[in-house]
Scaffold this motif. Structure first.
Motif, short mmCIF file in Angstrom:
data_model
loop_
_atom_site.label_atom_id
_atom_site.label_comp_id
_atom_site.label_asym_id
_atom_site.label_seq_id
_atom_site.Cartn_x
_atom_site.Cartn_y
_atom_site.Cartn_z
N LYS A 49 88.32 70.91 59.88
CA LYS A 49 88.41 70.71 61.33
C LYS A 49 88.86 69.29 61.64
O LYS A 49 89.71 69.06 62.51
CB LYS A 49 87.07 71.02 62.01
N LYS A 50 88.28 68.30 60.94
CA LYS A 50 88.69 66.90 61.14
C LYS A 50 90.16 66.71 60.77
O LYS A 50 90.91 66.03 61.48
CB LYS A 50 87.82 65.95 60.31
N ALA A 51 90.57 67.29 59.66
CA ALA A 51 91.96 67.18 59.23
C ALA A 51 92.88 67.85 60.25
O ALA A 51 93.95 67.33 60.58
CB ALA A 51 92.15 67.82 57.85
N GLY A 52 92.45 68.99 60.77
CA GLY A 52 93.24 69.69 61.79
C GLY A 52 93.40 68.85 63.04
O GLY A 52 94.49 68.76 63.61
N VAL A 53 92.32 68.21 63.47
CA VAL A 53 92.38 67.34 64.64
C VAL A 53 93.31 66.16 64.37
O VAL A 53 94.16 65.80 65.19
CB VAL A 53 90.96 66.86 65.04
N ALA A 54 93.18 65.56 63.17
CA ALA A 54 94.02 64.42 62.81
C ALA A 54 95.49 64.83 62.77
O ALA A 54 96.36 64.11 63.28
CB ALA A 54 93.59 63.84 61.47
N ILE A 55 95.77 65.98 62.20
CA ILE A 55 97.16 66.47 62.15
C ILE A 55 97.66 66.75 63.56
O ILE A 55 98.78 66.40 63.91
CB ILE A 55 97.26 67.73 61.24
#
Length: 178
Positions: free
Chosen positions: A40-46
């Protein structure tokens, strides 16, 4: 009695297995939640990075469109094609001359050409002394970019002499120093 001992031990091992399996399931669940949170964090960052890239791309495109529009309008002001003016503007940029100064200089040059077209006055004498024609074969004004190129050649030949400097100020005004 040894049979009872086996049963007891088997029961105890089963109980230990259930406890260990429960712990393993809790650990696996915890790790799954950690992985999910990381994704989820990676998705938000992307998503943020893609949004930032889109904003930057939009700004770059808008800036390019505005620059092309400014180039077109400036070319129209001085009576040149956008392609011709773009080449002059590129060269001017290499010499740290702004587009506004270039427009002003070309405007002043065109006025000097028009004044020289009459054949009298200071501008006519300057163009004649430099050996630069201001008229086309049909008697109209030559393209200011061609006259500017001729002046640049003569200025180079005269190696920036005081006479060349005076001619530049006479034809281009104060913008000549830029």
């Amino acid at each position: 009695m040894s049979l009872g001992s086996i049963v007891v031990r088997l029961t105890m091992n089963t109980a230990t297995f259930d406890t260990d399996a429960g712990r393993a399931a809790k650990i696996a669940d915890k790790r799954a939640k950690e992985i999910d949170a990381s994704f989820k964090k990676a998705g938000v960052a992307i998503g943020v990075a893609l949004a930032g890239a889109a904003v930057a791309l939009t700004a770059t495109i808008k800036s390019s469109i505005n620059a092309m529009d400014d180039m077109s309008k400036s070319a129209q002001k001085v009576g040149l094609s956008t392609e011709e003016f773009s080449k002059l503007n590129y060269a001017a940029g290499l010499a740290d001359v702004s587009m506004e100064t270039l427009v002003g200089s070309l405007g002043k040059l065109t006025k000097s050409q028009a004044a020289a077209l009459k054949g009298t006055g200071e501008q006519a004498k300057v163009f004649e002394a430099l050996g630069i024609a201001v008229k086309n074969a049909d008697g109209g004004l030559r393209n200011s970019s061609d006259v500017l190129a001729d002046f640049a050649d003569r200025f180079r030949d005269l190696k920036g002499s005081p006479e060349a400097m005076a001619a530049g100020f006479a034809l281009f005004g104060r913008s000549f120093q830029d």
